[in-house]
Design a protein around this motif. Structure first.
Motif, PDB file in Angstrom:
ATOM      1  N   UNK A 165       7.607   7.103   3.564  1.00  0.00           N
ATOM      2  CA  UNK A 165       7.696   5.662   3.355  1.00  0.00           C
ATOM      3  C   UNK A 165       6.558   4.941   4.067  1.00  0.00           C
ATOM      4  N   UNK A 166       6.279   5.354   5.309  1.00  0.00           N
ATOM      5  CA  UNK A 166       5.181   4.726   6.042  1.00  0.00           C
ATOM      6  C   UNK A 166       3.831   4.992   5.367  1.00  0.00           C
ATOM      7  N   UNK A 190      12.725  -0.390   2.453  1.00  0.00           N
ATOM      8  CA  UNK A 190      11.805  -1.465   2.081  1.00  0.00           C
ATOM      9  C   UNK A 190      11.139  -2.045   3.320  1.00  0.00           C
ATOM     10  N   UNK A 191      11.935  -2.256   4.386  1.00  0.00           N
ATOM     11  CA  UNK A 191      11.374  -2.800   5.622  1.00  0.00           C
ATOM     12  C   UNK A 191      10.329  -1.858   6.222  1.00  0.00           C
ATOM     13  N   UNK A 192      10.584  -0.537   6.143  1.00  0.00           N
ATOM     14  CA  UNK A 192       9.623   0.450   6.651  1.00  0.00           C
ATOM     15  C   UNK A 192       8.310   0.375   5.881  1.00  0.00           C
ATOM     16  N   UNK A 193       8.397   0.270   4.561  1.00  0.00           N
ATOM     17  CA  UNK A 193       7.195   0.183   3.722  1.00  0.00           C
ATOM     18  C   UNK A 193       6.394  -1.076   4.053  1.00  0.00           C
ATOM     19  N   UNK A 194       7.080  -2.215   4.125  1.00  0.00           N
ATOM     20  CA  UNK A 194       6.391  -3.479   4.387  1.00  0.00           C
ATOM     21  C   UNK A 194       5.738  -3.474   5.779  1.00  0.00           C
ATOM     22  N   UNK A 195       6.457  -2.947   6.781  1.00  0.00           N
ATOM     23  CA  UNK A 195       5.906  -2.914   8.136  1.00  0.00           C
ATOM     24  C   UNK A 195       4.674  -2.022   8.207  1.00  0.00           C
ATOM     25  N   UNK A 196       4.724  -0.861   7.523  1.00  0.00           N
ATOM     26  CA  UNK A 196       3.574   0.044   7.530  1.00  0.00           C
ATOM     27  C   UNK A 196       2.373  -0.598   6.847  1.00  0.00           C
ATOM     28  N   UNK A 197       2.619  -1.338   5.772  1.00  0.00           N
ATOM     29  CA  UNK A 197       1.517  -2.023   5.087  1.00  0.00           C
ATOM     30  C   UNK A 197       0.877  -3.055   6.007  1.00  0.00           C
ATOM     31  N   UNK A 198       1.699  -3.823   6.699  1.00  0.00           N
ATOM     32  CA  UNK A 198       1.170  -4.848   7.602  1.00  0.00           C
ATOM     33  C   UNK A 198       0.366  -4.222   8.733  1.00  0.00           C
ATOM     34  N   UNK A 199       0.877  -3.129   9.296  1.00  0.00           N
ATOM     35  CA  UNK A 199       0.168  -2.446  10.378  1.00  0.00           C
ATOM     36  C   UNK A 199      -1.174  -1.887   9.909  1.00  0.00           C
ATOM     37  N   UNK A 200      -1.261  -1.561   8.631  1.00  0.00           N
ATOM     38  CA  UNK A 200      -2.512  -1.039   8.074  1.00  0.00           C
ATOM     39  C   UNK A 200      -3.473  -2.146   7.650  1.00  0.00           C
ATOM     40  N   UNK A 315      18.771  -6.144  -1.995  1.00  0.00           N
ATOM     41  CA  UNK A 315      18.454  -5.320  -0.833  1.00  0.00           C
ATOM     42  C   UNK A 315      16.957  -5.270  -0.546  1.00  0.00           C
ATOM     43  N   UNK A 316      16.143  -5.898  -1.390  1.00  0.00           N
ATOM     44  CA  UNK A 316      14.723  -5.997  -1.096  1.00  0.00           C
ATOM     45  C   UNK A 316      13.786  -5.373  -2.097  1.00  0.00           C
TER      46      UNK A 316
END
Length: 357
Positions: A165-166, A190-200, A315-316
């Motif tokens: 996911x990340x 979904x939250x994991x995907x979005x957070x990883x995108x932001x961190x990248x 759920x997102x």
């Protein structure tokens, strides 16, 4: 409706089209089709080409193929050809695949580092670069599709475990999540995907997330309905169960629950699915799909699938894939969804890999 039918007809019609005219995805209002790959009569490139030739507006996605089964130049050529053939409606989908299958095929097992590397190779080729490459995906003295190529082909990743996911959030344009996720796990994924995108350093909202919802209509014959209810459970192989992890809640009793079904004994997961159909019996379907708590296929009237789709979106997820039914069997579901869908979703592009036009 931004949804997709994932099953190809068992016996294709003789005329030069992919679906019967009275039940084509375009006439039903389906937004996209997601085409799986099997090593028998389901070649990803051929199926996607047929879909592109028979349609004009729906999106087309490969969900999924693997980077290690073809030379990167061959895979990149398949995707760029489909992108042009479909006039920009095609999304290229990659997954990790199954270790046991790759072992018997004599292929290296897939790692996240390889997938990241392969995606980078494809994108460079699609934009006309010529280069030699050495990395996790392999060593290639020279790669080029020609300097005149400049194609923005979106990349989808199939993901279930947290590392996948990340990775998807970091490098993919879209993500397809597994069928057997509870609402809580879906929201967390979904939250994991979005957070990883932001961190990248990417825009988290620019990653399109698809949630798969297995759908079985009451109107079809009981034996066929029970067989369809068992198929998504059979599609959860041992490698995926091991990779799910304690936070990726799939079914009652945890990821290992499905492995205890008698029908799962014997051959490795994908080989068993493709060549041995004993697990399709109605009895096995009942045993493999407990009713309590799991994201099992939703039998019933179209309204139940409509409600399931709304739950996934709440759920997102950005969009929903309807899995396990032919276009004709989805007609009632699509009509029911049209009664409640948010018109704002019409702004989503036809290409399932993009979230903005």
């Amino acid at each position: 409706m931004r949804s997709a039918a994932t099953d190809w007809p068992a016996t294709p019609p003789r005329r030069a089209t992919c679906w019967p005219r009275r039940a084509s995805p375009r006439s039903l209002g389906i937004g996209a089709v997601f085409l799986s790959e099997r090593f028998n009569v389901k070649d990803a490139g051929v199926l996607a080409g047929a879909a592109a030739a028979a349609t004009e507006r729906i999106g087309i996605a490969t969900a999924a193929t693997n980077h290690n089964t073809r030379h990167p130049l061959v895979t990149a050529t398949m995707a760029s050809t489909l992108h042009r053939l479909s006039e920009g409606r095609y999304a290229f989908g990659l997954g990790r695949g199954f270790d046991l299958l790759f072992d018997v095929m004599g292929l290296p097992r897939v790692t996240g580092a390889q997938m990241r590397d392969a995606i980078g190779i494809y994108r460079r080729l699609w934009h006309g670069e010529a280069f030699g490459h050495t990395g996790p995906a392999g060593e290639y003295p020279y790669l080029s599709q020609g300097a005149d190529l400049d194609e923005d082909v979106p990349v989808l990743m199939m993901a279930i475990g947290e590392r996948s996911l990340r990775l998807a959030g970091q490098v993919a344009d879209g993500v397809v999540l597994h069928t057997f996720l509870t609402d809580e796990t879906l929201a967390r994924s979904v939250a994991t995907i979005r957070a990883a995108a932001e961190q990248a350093g990417r825009d988290p909202a620019a990653v399109r997330v698809w949630s798969v919802l297995a759908t079985v209509d009451d109107d079809i014959a009981e034996e066929a309905r029970l067989r369809k209810a068992g198929r998504p459970a059979r599609d959860l192989p041992p490698g995926v169960r091991r990779g799910a992890g304690p936070r990726q809640r799939l079914v009652p009793g945890g990821p290992g629950a499905l492995s205890r079904a008698p029908a799962r004994a014997g051959l490795p997961g994908r080989l068993r699915r493709d060549r041995h159909r004993r697990g399709d019996s109605p009895g096995c379907a009942r045993r493999r799909c407990p009713r309590t708590g799991s994201r099992r296929p939703r039998p019933g009237r179209p309204g139940s699938a409509r409600a399931g789709s709304r739950t996934r979106l709440d759920a997102g997820a950005d969009s929903v894939v309807l899995h396990g039914a032919t276009p004709a069997e989805l007609a009632g579901v699509v009509r029911a969804w049209g009664e409640v869908r948010d018109p704002a979703r019409d702004a989503l592009p036809a290409n399932p890999g993009w979230v903005r036009r």
